[in-house]
Design a protein around this motif. Structure first.
Motif, PDB file in Angstrom:
ATOM      1  N   LEU A  24       0.749  -1.458   0.156  1.00 51.24           N
ATOM      2  CA  LEU A  24      -0.195   0.079  -0.637  1.00 51.24           C
ATOM      3  C   LEU A  24       1.006   0.993   0.024  1.00 51.24           C
ATOM      4  N   CYS A  25       1.814   0.776  -0.285  1.00 51.45           N
ATOM      5  CA  CYS A  25       2.879   2.387  -0.403  1.00 51.45           C
ATOM      6  C   CYS A  25       2.245   3.053  -1.811  1.00 51.45           C
ATOM      7  N   ARG A 365     -15.650   1.877  -5.541  1.00 51.83           N
ATOM      8  CA  ARG A 365     -14.548   0.947  -6.003  1.00 51.83           C
ATOM      9  C   ARG A 365     -13.631   0.667  -4.803  1.00 51.83           C
ATOM     10  N   ASN A 366     -13.196   1.877  -4.240  1.00 48.75           N
ATOM     11  CA  ASN A 366     -11.973   2.095  -2.891  1.00 48.75           C
ATOM     12  C   ASN A 366     -12.939   1.298  -1.845  1.00 48.75           C
ATOM     13  N   TYR A 367     -13.578   1.210  -1.534  1.00 51.20           N
ATOM     14  CA  TYR A 367     -14.457   0.518  -0.441  1.00 51.20           C
ATOM     15  C   TYR A 367     -14.325  -0.969  -0.636  1.00 51.20           C
ATOM     16  N   ARG A 372     -12.700  -6.234   0.172  1.00 50.52           N
ATOM     17  CA  ARG A 372     -12.554  -7.750  -0.270  1.00 50.52           C
ATOM     18  C   ARG A 372     -10.420  -7.863   0.263  1.00 50.52           C
ATOM     19  N   GLN A 373      -9.431  -6.699  -0.329  1.00 50.14           N
ATOM     20  CA  GLN A 373      -7.819  -7.226   0.043  1.00 50.14           C
ATOM     21  C   GLN A 373      -7.480  -6.681   1.073  1.00 50.14           C
ATOM     22  N   TYR A 374      -7.869  -5.954   1.652  1.00 48.37           N
ATOM     23  CA  TYR A 374      -7.708  -5.807   3.108  1.00 48.37           C
ATOM     24  C   TYR A 374      -8.427  -5.720   4.342  1.00 48.37           C
ATOM     25  N   LYS A 394     -26.002   0.562  -2.959  1.00 44.26           N
ATOM     26  CA  LYS A 394     -25.725  -0.593  -2.609  1.00 44.26           C
ATOM     27  C   LYS A 394     -25.168  -1.712  -3.208  1.00 44.26           C
ATOM     28  N   LEU A 395     -23.364  -2.447  -2.464  1.00 41.87           N
ATOM     29  CA  LEU A 395     -22.821  -3.248  -2.525  1.00 41.87           C
ATOM     30  C   LEU A 395     -22.921  -4.512  -3.355  1.00 41.87           C
ATOM     31  N   PRO A 396     -22.688  -4.598  -3.931  1.00 42.99           N
ATOM     32  CA  PRO A 396     -22.176  -6.487  -4.682  1.00 42.99           C
ATOM     33  C   PRO A 396     -21.967  -7.078  -2.444  1.00 42.99           C
ATOM     34  N   PRO A 397     -22.198  -8.195  -2.810  1.00 49.98           N
ATOM     35  CA  PRO A 397     -21.410  -9.197  -2.032  1.00 49.98           C
ATOM     36  C   PRO A 397     -20.095  -9.222  -1.700  1.00 49.98           C
ATOM     37  N   THR A 398     -19.848  -9.672  -0.199  1.00 52.39           N
ATOM     38  CA  THR A 398     -18.393 -10.182  -0.714  1.00 52.39           C
ATOM     39  C   THR A 398     -17.763 -10.999  -1.227  1.00 52.39           C
TER      40      THR A 398
END
Length: 398
Positions: A24-25, A365-367, A372-374, A394-398
Motif C-alpha cells: 500500500l506504499c 470502488r475503493n471500499y 476484499r483485499q485488506y 448498494k454494494l455487491p456481496p463480499t
C-alpha cells in the motif's frame, strides 16, 4: 549545545527496499529521508488520521451535518476560476504555477517543492526545491505517476529553509502535516491538487498504450467533466476517449494499490486546493480551506476570472450503475460508449454534482477493494465521511 532531533539519528531506506506500508506504499518519499522515524504515525496507509489533522490544521474537522463538508472537506470558500492570461503550455490556465511564482517573487517563501520531469521522460517525476519562477514553470503539467515529493524534506532542513511552499497530493500532504512540527519551519504553505488513480511509470505506459491512438506523442491527459479522457498531443491536437469505452477489463489492475485504498480525493489537509472537477468545463475549481489558503489565493485573485460554483443533475443512478460495471470489467463498443457519453453530458451531473459523482464512484470502488483485499484494514482506513458516502449505495456481496 543543541540536541540532535530524533529523526536525525534515523536512516532513510535504500531504494528498492521494502516499505513499512508494504504493497500500500504510495511512494510519498517520507521513507527516503530520516523522517522515516515518524512513519508509523505519519503514513496515510498505516495511520489514517484525517479528522485529527483537519482539526489541527484548519481549526475544526468536518461538520457531520454538512454534506458539502463530507464531500469537499473543511472549507471557507469554493469558486470556479481561470487565468485571464493563461500560461503557455500549462495543463489548464496555470493557476498553480502562477501562485507559486508569486510567492517566490514576493519573498513569502524561500523555496517551492514541486515536480519537474527527468530530461529523458516527460512523465517520470523529478522532485525539486524550486528557488526561482523559472524552476517553478519547468514543473508545469501534471505527472500522473507516483511521485516521492517528500524525499526533499531532509534537504529542506539541511539548507536551513524557513519559509516553504509544498505542492502535493493527499497522501503526501497527510504525511507532511504529521511531521510539520519537526521541520523547523517558520511558515509552511500547502497548495494541494485533487488526486485519484495514480500509477507507476509502467502502469502509465500500459494505460497510454491501451487507450490512446498515439501513446508516444501524449503530452498530458485528464479525465474531464464531459465524461471523456482528453489526451493532448505534441502537435497540439486533442484526442477524446469516452469513459465508457475504456478497456476496463485490461486496466483494472493498473492503478496503484495505495490509490485504490485512498479516501482523500479532495486533498483535505492543504490550505488551498486547485483542481477542476467541481467547475464548469474549461474552468478550475478552487477550495479555500483556511486563512492561510485565503492569503495565498489573494496573491493571484486579480489575475483571475471568477464565478460561483453550481450544481446540476443527480449522480446517484449513474454511480449505482457504475459499481457492477467496474466490478465486472464491462467495456462497451466504442459507438455505444460515444453515444452514452453524449447523452450523459447533456443530462448528467454537472458542477459540484459531477464532483460528487466522481467521489462516489471512486469511494465505492475503493471500499470494495479494501473489503476484499485488506479486510483487516477496512474499519480503520475508511474515514467517517467516506463511510457515510458509501452507505448511500448498494454494494455487491463480499
Amino acid at each position: 549545545m543543541t540536541a540532535t532531533a530524533p529523526h536525525q539519528k534515523a536512516r532513510a531506506l535504500k531504494p528498492g527496499s521494502p516499505r513499512p506500508a508494504k504493497a500500500l506504499c504510495s511512494e510519498c518519499g517520507l521513507c527516503d529521508t530520516y523522517y522515516i522515524h515518524y512513519v508509523k504515525e505519519a503514513c496515510a496507509f498505516l495511520n489514517q488520521q484525517i479528522a485529527d489533522l483537519e482539526a489541527k490544521t484548519h481549526g475544526r474537522s468536518r461538520n457531520v451535518e454538512s454534506e458539502d463538508d463530507w464531500y469537499f472537506g473543511v472549507h471557507q470558500e469554493m469558486m470556479a476560476a481561470r487565468k485571464q492570461e493563461p500560461i503557455p503550455g500549462a495543463q489548464w490556465t496555470g493557476i498553480v504555477s502562477s501562485l507559486a511564482c508569486e510567492m517566490l517573487t514576493q519573498n513569502l517563501v524561500e523555496g517551492v517543492v514541486c515536480v519537474q520531469n527527468t530530461p529523458e521522460d516527460r512523465f517520470q517525476p523529478q522532485v525539486v526545491i524550486a528557488r526561482t519562477p523559472e524552476e517553478v514553470l519547468a514543473a508545469k503539467v501534471n505527472k500522473p505517476t507516483l511521485s516521492p515529493n517528500l524525499s526533499v524534506l531532509e534537504a529542506v532542513e539541511q539548507a536551513g529553509l524557513k519559509r516553504l511552499l509544498v505542492i502535493g497530493v493527499g497522501c503526501q500532504i497527510q504525511a507532511l502535516r504529521a511531521v510539520e512540527k519537526q521541520l523547523g519551519l517558520e511558515k509552511l504553505y500547502v497548495l494541494g491538487t485533487p488526486c485519484v488513480d495514480n500509477v507507476t511509470r509502467a502502469g502509465l505506459q500500459k494505460f497510454l498504450e491501451t487507450t490512446s491512438r498515439s501513446p508516444e506523442t501524449v503530452v498530458h491527459y485528464e479525465f474531464m467533466q464531459d465524461f471523456r479522457v482528453h489526451f493532448k498531443h505534441e502537435d497540439g491536437s486533442t484526442e477524446l476517449v469516452p469513459f465508457f469505452g475504456l478497456k476496463t477489463n485490461q486496466l483494472k489492475d493498473v492503478f496503484a494499490p495505495s490509490c485504490m485504498s485512498c479516501f482523500d480525493y479532495v486533498n483535505s489537509l492543504a490550505d488551498l486546493v486547485v483542481g477542476y472537477m467541481g467547475a464548469p468545463f474549461g474552468w478550475q475549481w478552487i477550495v479555500v480551506r483556511n486563512q492561510t489558503g485565503q492569503e495565498m489565493l489573494n496573491l493571484v485573485r486579480d489575475q483571475l476570472d471568477v464565478q460561483p460554483v453550481h450544481s446540476q443533475g443527480d449522480r446517484r443512478q449513474a454511480v449505482q450503475q457504475s459499481i457492477p460495471a467496474y466490478d465486472q470489467g464491462v467495456t462497451l463498443p466504442m459507438w455505444a460508449a460515444k453515444l452514452m457519453g453524449v447523452v450523459i453530458e447533456k443530462i448528467g451531473p454537472k458542477g459540484l454534482e459531477y464532483a460528487r459523482f466522481s467521489i462516489d464512484s471512486h469511494f465505492t470502488r475503493n471500499y470494495l477493494y479494501l473489503r476484499r483485499q485488506y479486510p483487516e484494514k477496512l474499519e480503520a482506513q475508511v474515514p467517517e465521511y467516506a463511510k457515510r458516502i458509501v452507505a448511500q449505495y448498494k454494494l455487491p456481496p463480499t
